[in-house]
Scaffold this motif. Structure first.
Motif, PDB file in Angstrom:
ATOM      1  N   TYR A 562      60.167  39.386  36.167  1.00  0.00           N
ATOM      2  CA  TYR A 562      59.010  40.285  36.208  1.00  0.00           C
ATOM      3  C   TYR A 562      57.747  39.433  36.022  1.00  0.00           C
ATOM      4  N   HIS A 563      57.451  38.645  37.054  1.00  0.00           N
ATOM      5  CA  HIS A 563      56.304  37.740  36.987  1.00  0.00           C
ATOM      6  C   HIS A 563      55.225  38.177  37.974  1.00  0.00           C
ATOM      7  N   ALA A 564      55.567  38.168  39.262  1.00  0.00           N
ATOM      8  CA  ALA A 564      54.594  38.588  40.279  1.00  0.00           C
ATOM      9  C   ALA A 564      54.240  40.062  40.098  1.00  0.00           C
ATOM     10  N   ARG A 565      55.263  40.889  39.826  1.00  0.00           N
ATOM     11  CA  ARG A 565      55.007  42.319  39.636  1.00  0.00           C
ATOM     12  C   ARG A 565      54.145  42.573  38.409  1.00  0.00           C
ATOM     13  N   LYS A 566      54.345  41.766  37.368  1.00  0.00           N
ATOM     14  CA  LYS A 566      53.540  41.934  36.168  1.00  0.00           C
ATOM     15  C   LYS A 566      52.066  41.702  36.470  1.00  0.00           C
ATOM     16  N   LYS A 567      51.777  40.635  37.231  1.00  0.00           N
ATOM     17  CA  LYS A 567      50.384  40.368  37.610  1.00  0.00           C
ATOM     18  C   LYS A 567      49.819  41.521  38.435  1.00  0.00           C
ATOM     19  N   PHE A 568      50.639  42.030  39.380  1.00  0.00           N
ATOM     20  CA  PHE A 568      50.191  43.157  40.210  1.00  0.00           C
ATOM     21  C   PHE A 568      49.955  44.397  39.357  1.00  0.00           C
ATOM     22  N   ASP A 569      50.911  44.715  38.474  1.00  0.00           N
ATOM     23  CA  ASP A 569      50.776  45.907  37.630  1.00  0.00           C
ATOM     24  C   ASP A 569      49.569  45.801  36.711  1.00  0.00           C
ATOM     25  N   GLU A 570      49.349  44.612  36.147  1.00  0.00           N
ATOM     26  CA  GLU A 570      48.196  44.439  35.264  1.00  0.00           C
ATOM     27  C   GLU A 570      46.893  44.580  36.052  1.00  0.00           C
ATOM     28  N   MET A 572      46.453  46.371  38.784  1.00  0.00           N
ATOM     29  CA  MET A 572      46.314  47.802  39.072  1.00  0.00           C
ATOM     30  C   MET A 572      45.781  48.553  37.851  1.00  0.00           C
ATOM     31  N   SER A 573      46.364  48.265  36.689  1.00  0.00           N
ATOM     32  CA  SER A 573      45.969  48.970  35.457  1.00  0.00           C
ATOM     33  C   SER A 573      44.522  48.676  35.106  1.00  0.00           C
ATOM     34  N   ILE A 574      44.129  47.398  35.236  1.00  0.00           N
ATOM     35  CA  ILE A 574      42.751  47.020  34.900  1.00  0.00           C
ATOM     36  C   ILE A 574      41.763  47.716  35.825  1.00  0.00           C
ATOM     37  N   ILE A 575      42.056  47.708  37.138  1.00  0.00           N
ATOM     38  CA  ILE A 575      41.160  48.357  38.100  1.00  0.00           C
ATOM     39  C   ILE A 575      41.047  49.854  37.792  1.00  0.00           C
ATOM     40  N   ASN A 576      42.189  50.507  37.627  1.00  0.00           N
ATOM     41  CA  ASN A 576      42.173  51.941  37.331  1.00  0.00           C
ATOM     42  C   ASN A 576      41.404  52.246  36.057  1.00  0.00           C
ATOM     43  N   LYS A 577      41.660  51.459  35.018  1.00  0.00           N
ATOM     44  CA  LYS A 577      41.008  51.701  33.732  1.00  0.00           C
ATOM     45  C   LYS A 577      39.498  51.511  33.816  1.00  0.00           C
ATOM     46  N   GLU A 578      39.080  50.424  34.463  1.00  0.00           N
ATOM     47  CA  GLU A 578      37.654  50.147  34.550  1.00  0.00           C
ATOM     48  C   GLU A 578      36.944  51.128  35.475  1.00  0.00           C
ATOM     49  N   MET A 579      37.576  51.494  36.587  1.00  0.00           N
ATOM     50  CA  MET A 579      36.959  52.463  37.489  1.00  0.00           C
ATOM     51  C   MET A 579      36.821  53.831  36.806  1.00  0.00           C
ATOM     52  N   ALA A 580      37.870  54.234  36.095  1.00  0.00           N
ATOM     53  CA  ALA A 580      37.817  55.516  35.381  1.00  0.00           C
ATOM     54  C   ALA A 580      36.750  55.489  34.293  1.00  0.00           C
ATOM     55  N   ALA A 581      36.596  54.321  33.641  1.00  0.00           N
ATOM     56  CA  ALA A 581      35.584  54.203  32.579  1.00  0.00           C
ATOM     57  C   ALA A 581      34.178  54.368  33.135  1.00  0.00           C
ATOM     58  N   VAL A 582      33.913  53.758  34.299  1.00  0.00           N
ATOM     59  CA  VAL A 582      32.599  53.919  34.933  1.00  0.00           C
ATOM     60  C   VAL A 582      32.361  55.380  35.276  1.00  0.00           C
ATOM     61  N   LEU A 583      33.362  56.002  35.876  1.00  0.00           N
ATOM     62  CA  LEU A 583      33.237  57.405  36.292  1.00  0.00           C
ATOM     63  C   LEU A 583      33.004  58.316  35.091  1.00  0.00           C
ATOM     64  N   ASP A 584      33.794  58.123  34.035  1.00  0.00           N
ATOM     65  CA  ASP A 584      33.653  58.962  32.838  1.00  0.00           C
ATOM     66  C   ASP A 584      32.291  58.773  32.187  1.00  0.00           C
ATOM     67  N   ASN A 585      31.829  57.547  32.158  1.00  0.00           N
ATOM     68  CA  ASN A 585      30.528  57.268  31.547  1.00  0.00           C
ATOM     69  C   ASN A 585      29.400  57.915  32.354  1.00  0.00           C
ATOM     70  N   GLU A 586      29.489  57.830  33.670  1.00  0.00           N
ATOM     71  CA  GLU A 586      28.461  58.429  34.516  1.00  0.00           C
ATOM     72  C   GLU A 586      28.513  59.955  34.484  1.00  0.00           C
ATOM     73  N   GLN A 587      29.678  60.515  34.135  1.00  0.00           N
ATOM     74  CA  GLN A 587      29.803  61.967  34.070  1.00  0.00           C
ATOM     75  C   GLN A 587      28.897  62.579  33.018  1.00  0.00           C
ATOM     76  N   ILE A 588      28.599  61.831  31.981  1.00  0.00           N
ATOM     77  CA  ILE A 588      27.696  62.333  30.943  1.00  0.00           C
ATOM     78  C   ILE A 588      26.340  62.674  31.552  1.00  0.00           C
ATOM     79  N   LEU A 652      40.874  38.866  38.142  1.00  0.00           N
ATOM     80  CA  LEU A 652      42.114  39.645  38.176  1.00  0.00           C
ATOM     81  C   LEU A 652      43.312  38.717  38.375  1.00  0.00           C
ATOM     82  N   PRO A 653      44.434  39.017  37.755  1.00  0.00           N
ATOM     83  CA  PRO A 653      45.619  38.168  37.921  1.00  0.00           C
ATOM     84  C   PRO A 653      46.230  38.271  39.311  1.00  0.00           C
ATOM     85  N   TYR A 654      45.838  39.309  40.058  1.00  0.00           N
ATOM     86  CA  TYR A 654      46.375  39.517  41.401  1.00  0.00           C
ATOM     87  C   TYR A 654      45.246  40.114  42.229  1.00  0.00           C
ATOM     88  N   THR A 655      44.968  39.534  43.380  1.00  0.00           N
ATOM     89  CA  THR A 655      43.830  39.967  44.195  1.00  0.00           C
ATOM     90  C   THR A 655      44.128  41.293  44.884  1.00  0.00           C
TER      91      THR A 655
END
Length: 787
Positions: A562-570, A572-588, A652-655
């Motif tokens: 679980y090496h390449a997949r780990k980089k991909f999953d991380e 994905m998680s980072i992008i989703n988390k950061e994008m959601a954070a921007v959206l939630d912050n702007e929602q205010i 990002l660990p995976y482009t």
């Protein structure tokens, strides 16, 4: 003797025995010879000290005449009771105390001869109370101020004792001095309504404007247990902190109740759903658990480390161990006893906290001294158990409410903009339920609302996922082949060639397109054929190092690489988390434009739905201007999300690339809350067209081509009408002026979708210059945020 006469007082205090002397003069004239002679001799002894009658201001007079004062007060302080009564001469509310009984002296000596201070009694309270004494004594008022007064005095062992203060003012008289203002009834009424206004009290009763002449008698009553229980109630009833907060205060209260200086307390909360004991939530002062020690939770069967204490669980009883060392000699108790001894516990009490046969937790009392805690003083718990039960029940209820709130927020959230309608329906249910009538829940529907849909999607996520799966599987198969080919001790086994052949076959299959069951087939084969073979093979030291290195590379759950997949999953998680954070912050900011319903979803990217209209916020007047403002906000927010992704890409660990999409839909629709799915959905077949477009549009192509309408680093705006195009071109022109969007604009028609025709689109690229990318991240910062 305490000699701290407050200068901040309405009184000029004259310590005088004139009333007592007048009483002795009457006795001296009586016909009872022994009484008369006693009084005459006592009067003769004091006649050379006129201050006893006129008033003492110099404390040295009292200090120099202790024995004479003791004789003068003999009738009030019987010698036979001096070891029992806690009594002295005192001026009410002031630290003027003398002629103490022997028990009083012993208590003060054990405390270290420190000054006695009345608990929670400020200078302002002292002033106001002194004035109330004047109002009641001189102005014949009947103001009732019955706040119990206490001294908190430690004993020789350091256990804090609580003594109730009782005053006798029979030998005191109060009268005005020459400069005392005369009060009217209006003045008294004003004071009555302003107890906390000390400036007003000082105005009506200036300092030393009244004379307090005489002496009082203070009697102390040992109310340690009652006061400690009262303090415990107050401590437990505070809603702004949990029962575990301020450990020192709680332990001090328990020590006062049990009179044990080294007593410590613990709490184990019982989780009935999971049949576990857990600790209270941690904070820096939280009470721990001597049963759980360093564990945050433990199965009930393991909580007592093999010791048979099921009476607590089954019978809700109290278990007391007066001598842990003796307890340890009983077979079956060794592990639990050793756990207690390791914590320096020599005696202890564990009692169940239960309400209506429901176990809430266990109160743990422990001491480092044998026999200090036992089955006899365990009965003291009965005095406080009802309060602890109520507190833990309230804590359990609050915890369930918090859990419910988290579930609502994280899983089935009802957005604040529509909460009012759910609340109104729930209130109707409660009202009808109270009268035992059947209630049918009304469906929650919002009519005539305008939808806005947008997404930022990770491009080719399925293809990337498949590639990383293939990469990890190939790497693992190659490692296994290398082990078989390079091993010296394992290669002698006949089965080896067969396994090598099968591994090569699977490796060749991975060169082709990945099938749905390929990963599962390889995982099953490795788990059932290869790993048992390697675990049972006899390997020399070199080969053992080879095998250990292989097994350390395996994921603990899947037993696969679980090496390449780990980089991909991380990534994905980072992008989703950061994008959601921007959206939630702007929602205010967006909610400030006009309150609207908002929901977002994380998939292979982040999607969001917004619904705005008069029915969602009937308390405010709705205008289409608010819809236009929200559309501009949405476009700007997607630009910010695109820029945020540009900042992330370098670390990002995976482009992974993203593309953004906005669906413009100008016709108002209705949304209905689906009770079965606990979410909002469009209502009716006419409104379903909007949902159809949403689900199919992101995979659509430009009409007459095979090119997708969405492209990386670009925002695609899909619309139907000319006026929508005009509106969005204005927004784009504005953002181009702000150097947010690039100058080039693409416009094209969208291919016909099933049941949907005539869609058009605008595509524009976000300007990702260094000027726009004004902040940078490190990969470590992203991982810290993620985890």
């Amino acid at each position: 003797m305490n000699q701290h006469l407050s200068k901040n007082s309405p009184f000029k205090t004259l310590i005088s025995f004139h009333k007592l002397i007048e009483s002795l003069e009457e006795i001296a004239l009586s016909d009872v010879d022994y009484r008369s002679n006693y009084a005459k001799s006592l009067l003769k002894e004091i006649e050379h000290i006129p201050e006893f009658r006129t008033g003492i201001e110099d404390f040295s007079v009292i200090t120099n005449n202790k024995k004479l004062i003791r004789n003068l007060l003999a009738d009030l302080f019987p010698t036979a009771l001096t070891h029992n009564e806690i009594k002295a001469v005192a001026i009410p509310f002031q630290n003027i105390i003398f002629n103490r009984t022997k028990r009083f002296k012993k208590i003060v000596k054990n405390a270290g001869e420190s000054d006695l201070l009345i608990r929670d009694f400020s200078e302002d309270q002292f002033y106001a109370l002194s004035c109330i004494l004047i109002l009641n004594a001189y102005y014949n008022q009947t103001f009732d101020y019955n706040k119990p007064l206490f001294y908190d005095i430690p004993d020789a062992d350091g256990v804090l004792k609580h003594y109730r203060i009782l005053y006798n003012a029979d030998f005191i008289e109060i009268y005005p001095s020459g400069n005392a203002p005369t009060l009217s009834q209006e003045d008294i009424d004003e004071l009555m309504d302003n107890f906390n206004n000390v400036a007003l009290w000082k105005e009506k009763f200036p300092a030393e404007s009244w004379i307090l002449k005489g002496f009082g008698i203070i009697s102390l009553f040992d109310a340690t247990k009652e006061s400690a229980i009262s303090n415990l109630k107050s401590n437990l009833l505070k809603r702004d902190k949990r029962p575990e907060n301020d450990t020192n205060v709680s332990e001090s209260i328990f020590r006062s109740i049990f009179k044990i200086p080294d007593l410590r307390i613990g709490i184990s909360i019982y989780n009935d759903d999971e049949k576990k004991f857990t600790k209270l939530p941690l904070d820096k002062n939280s009470i721990g658990s001597f049963i759980l020690q360093n564990e945050n939770e433990m199965e009930c069967c393991n909580a007592f480390l093999g010791c048979s204490l099921n009476r607590i669980l089954e019978g809700k009883e109290t278990i007391s161990i007066s001598n842990v060392e003796t307890f340890a000699t009983i077979p079956g108790n060794e592990r639990f006893a050793q756990s207690l001894l390791d914590q320096n516990i020599k005696s202890c009490i564990f009692t169940a906290v239960a309400k209506e046969d429901k176990l809430l937790g266990i109160i743990e009392l422990v001491s480092a001294t044998p026999r200090q805690l036992n089955s006899i003083n365990a009965n003291n718990l009965q005095l406080i158990l009802p309060n602890i039960i109520d507190t833990l029940e309230r804590y359990d209820s609050d915890l369930q409410n918090q859990i419910e709130a988290i579930i609502q927020r994280e899983y089935t959230a009802i957005h604040s903009s529509v909460y009012w309608k759910f609340k109104a329906e729930a209130q109707k249910y409660l009202n009808t339920n109270a009268t035992n009538k059947e209630h049918t829940f009304k469906e929650i529907v919002f009519n005539e609302v305008y939808p806005l849909y947008g997404q930022i999607d990770i491009n080719g996520s399925s293809e990337h996922r498949n590639n990383t799966v293939k990469e990890d599987l190939k790497s693992q198969l190659n490692h296994l082949i290398a082990i078989f080919e390079n091993s010296k001790s394992i290669q002698k086994l006949p089965l080896l060639e067969q396994l090598k052949f099968e591994l090569h076959t699977y490796s060749e299959d991975l060169e082709k397109e990945l099938k749905a069951d390929t990963e599962q087939q390889i995982q099953t084969y490795i788990e059932k054929e290869i790993h048992p073979f390697l675990n049972n093979a006899i390997a020399d030291s070199d080969d053992k190092l080879l095998l250990d290195a292989y097994f350390e590379n395996l994921d603990p759950k899947t037993k696969l690489f679980y090496h390449a997949r780990k980089k991909f999953d991380e990534a994905m998680s980072i992008i989703n988390k950061e994008m959601a954070a921007v959206l939630d912050n702007e929602q205010i900011e967006a909610q400030a434009i006009f309150p609207h319903y908002f929901e977002r979803f994380k998939t292979d990217g982040v999607e969001h739905n917004l619904y705005i209209g008069a029915s969602i916020t009937p308390s405010q007047s709705f205008d289409l201007m608010y819809l236009n403002n929200l559309r501009l906000w949405q476009l700007q927010t997607l630009c910010k999300m695109e820029l945020e992704h540009h900042r992330l890409k370098k670390v990002l660990p995976y482009t992974l690339d993203v593309s953004s999409l906005i669906l413009v839909f100008s016709s108002p629709i209705s949304i209905r809350f689906r009770m079965d799915e606990k979410r909002f959905d469009v209502d009716g077949t006419y409104n379903a067209r909007y949902e159809v477009v949403k689900k199919r549009i992101d995979k659509a192509h430009i009409k007459g081509t095979t090119e997708r309408i969405t492209q990386k680093e670009k925002i695609t705006i899909v619309y139907s009408h000319q006026y929508e195009e005009t509106e969005y071109l204005k927004y784009i022109k504005f953002l181009q002026f702000k150097k947010v969007l690039e100058p080039q604009i693409e416009q094209f028609e969208v291919e016909d979708l099933q049941g949907v025709y005539g869609l058009k689109a605008i595509r524009i690229k976000v300007m990702n210059t260094d000027e726009n990318l004004d902040s940078r991240y490190t990969y470590k910062e992203l991982l810290d945020t993620l985890h």
